[in-house]
Design an enzyme around this catalytic site. Sequence first.
Site, PDB file in Angstrom:
ATOM      1  N   ASP A  61      32.656  42.190  29.440  1.00 50.41           N
ATOM      2  CA  ASP A  61      32.853  41.141  28.441  1.00 50.41           C
ATOM      3  C   ASP A  61      34.096  41.469  27.621  1.00 50.41           C
ATOM      4  O   ASP A  61      34.992  42.156  28.105  1.00 50.41           O
ATOM      5  CB  ASP A  61      31.588  41.042  27.573  1.00 50.41           C
TER       6      ASP A  61
ATOM      7  N   SER B 220      25.912  32.024  28.088  1.00 51.87           N
ATOM      8  CA  SER B 220      26.314  33.394  27.748  1.00 51.87           C
ATOM      9  C   SER B 220      25.252  34.086  26.917  1.00 51.87           C
ATOM     10  O   SER B 220      25.085  35.300  26.988  1.00 51.87           O
ATOM     11  CB  SER B 220      27.611  33.382  26.943  1.00 51.87           C
TER      12      SER B 220
ATOM     13  N   HIS C 183      32.432  37.974  21.342  1.00 51.15           N
ATOM     14  CA  HIS C 183      31.530  37.526  22.390  1.00 51.15           C
ATOM     15  C   HIS C 183      30.736  38.695  22.969  1.00 51.15           C
ATOM     16  O   HIS C 183      29.505  38.636  23.108  1.00 51.15           O
ATOM     17  CB  HIS C 183      32.347  36.830  23.485  1.00 51.15           C
TER      18      HIS C 183
END
Length: 837
Positions: free
Chosen positions: A182, A406, A231
Amino acid sequence: MFTAVAALIAATAVPSVAQQPDEHGAQPASIDADVLAAFAQQDSADVWIVLDDQADLSAAAGVADWAERGQAVVDTLRGHAERTQADAVALLTESDADFTPYWISNRILVRDASESLADSIATVPGVERVALPTELAVPEPTETTENTPADTVEWGIESINADDVWSEYGVTGEGIVVAPIDSGAEFDHSALVDSYRGNLGDGRFDHDYNWFDPMADCAAPSLVPCDNHRHGTHVTGTMVGEDGAGNQIGVAPGAQWIAAKGCLYLGCPDVGLVESGQWMLAPTDLAGENPRPDLRPHVINNSWGSPGGTVLDPWYDEISAAWTASGIFGLFANGNSGPGCTTSGAPAHSPESYAVGAYAADGGIAAFSSRGPGPAGDIRPSIAAPGVAVRSSVLRGGYASLNGTSMAAPHVAGAVALVWSAAPSLVGDIEGTRALLGATSIDVDDTSCGGTAAENNVWGEGMLDVLAAVDAAPRAETGELTGTVTDADTGEPLGGARVTIAGPQHRSIVVGTDGTFTRRLAVGDYTVTGSAFGYGEESGAATVVADETTTFDTVLTILPTHDVRGTVSDSRGVVLDGIEVAIGRGVLPSETTGQDGGFVFESVPEGAYELSATGSGCLVPAAREVVVAGDAVVVDFTLPDVTDSHGHFCRDGGDVFIAGEDRLSLTGWDAVTTVTLPFPVDFYGEQYSRAFVSSNGVLNFLAPSPGGGTTPRIPAAAAPNAVVAPFWTTINVEATAGVYTGLSGEPGERVFVIEWRDVRPLSFEPELTFAVQFHEAGGIVFSYADLPADDPVALGLRTTVGIENADGTDGLQYSYRAPVLSSGTSIRFDTLDIAAG
């Protein structure tokens, strides 16, 4: 979910002149149409050489032992790549090409390949095609809400019944390692720090084998985990996060995590994803050396992918297959391109992948959740998990609620950790675990995109229920092992001590402030080892009995201590102050040398340590192994200069900032203007009378170039060259900002300054002020007046700093994408002959 900015499609290949059958009638490999289009516009391009033969991993996958299985898979892949790539590697070596071979996916990346080289590559036996690298984007989630502590478990954890697994089985993921590929992770976030595998306790960390940043997006070298997007921090929190203060955000808070930064701040290049996937199979130390397949994670979360409906070049299928062969459970977010059918993203829609859709707290499927079927008619997603208003960790210790598949995927990653922790016989059994998750999920009848009530292209096999999965899993009989770690002299508990348990199951525990630990384990015989910094290790045997509690206390004896001292000098014997010296990878606070170049660590416990000295981008760091025993240890360091071929070196200095006076007509993005120099500037053996100054914190002496886009390392052949870069990044010079020049001093000793005042880098709010000084007597100085200390971007996280010659073949790079700058400091560049004079 990450969506593509470049179509990840195997472009229609058309033959070039060189792509004709050879004299024996053999057809050369295809060159993708977009590669030929790139060559039509430029002289060179980065290309992938894709080999057509893939390794047979069936034998390696059958190995039972976890460590041996991982090594067998790596050995098979490496050996296969070496054999099948040999001809291509020979051609590239003979051509003096810049290339990197990979083994997890059988391919080679060639940088700055010419069209003639690509044509030659296409004739090599075993080459299937020549393709362009691609990149994925990192968009913001559909909604964002900053949150305060919830004082309860999150709705998603309750929805999949993870909290019931904790209470009914005493399992929170112990013994399992999860990993995101990520945007990185904020490793010292209060909800993540305790579960980070690199946390040694007592504030000590070891990032070897636990952190990988293939594109040096955090720093160069990238030695500490970071997340410059948020994220990855959010995803990691959903897998394992808990801060002990009401933020119960993670499905498996007892599991550990490691991370690979496959994505940059603004995108995910396929080379970064390939390198991350390869590292996960055999993690390395921070230098990229000494791979350890035995330290690979059990579960890998991939919350990225291409747009819905895109057909992906199958490079990631090879990676997924290798993970599966090694026993790693890899899973992918299904995409945010719903509610239409056939919108599942790649590689989630691949037959190799396990794909996760998203639902909301009211039990309805998320409108954005991508639907199947996949290109081959496969049901997609495989399963659905919570993905709307999912609250988890974000940057700077914060929390936020985000939406997306996600956010759903890490719920499943955490669920696998719970199942494998409760049922160790399932570890590495990917097919069996997928079947278990599907069989115990809650069916939702929605055949609007095809399928059946039990398995359809909206929900997959249904809503994840990890309690039902653990109930149905082949669990072994268990008992509890408990104990206390104490000091032999005082009898007081040793908070922060580590207890390692080895046997039918393996556990590594950092005990709390009361020195106690309790773990539920499969029955059997174990070796229990207690350790703490400053104490000797103690080991013993313990037997765990079904449905009983076994107590094993550990008493540790403090070690004698001695001082470690020394001096740090440069290569000319000049003592260096302000040099950071560390011992044992941070087992004690680092020391900084004084004006005499000296340092001292007092009362270091006996043992073997690595002692390291680090200056800045001007000096080569040094490390030394030392054994502390008996008398005080004396270690002197010499830190050589970082130099270029021309003889430049640099030194860090204090506040020598000189402000400019005359404002240039330079505003906006990617702007450039010409400045006449008040005296000739000698630079790499040439004298220049003018400079081309860019808004982007860089100037050059050759041509009007803004130096926009992604800033390169120094040196680099691409224009601009003859570069002076005090803070080279994308910068906006707003109306309230400006670039100024000024001249001071007497003839022969004059200083000409170019100052960037109150400017803002891309996506950055605070204002920065920095300058370049050209000294008539010789030397160039970068000075920094105002760089906000609390933001890594302001300190150089997305910046190149250094100087470069006129053809991009020589240069002195001080830093590249590393937050090492600070206000009130300077960097002086000189040549060795000037310094001698």
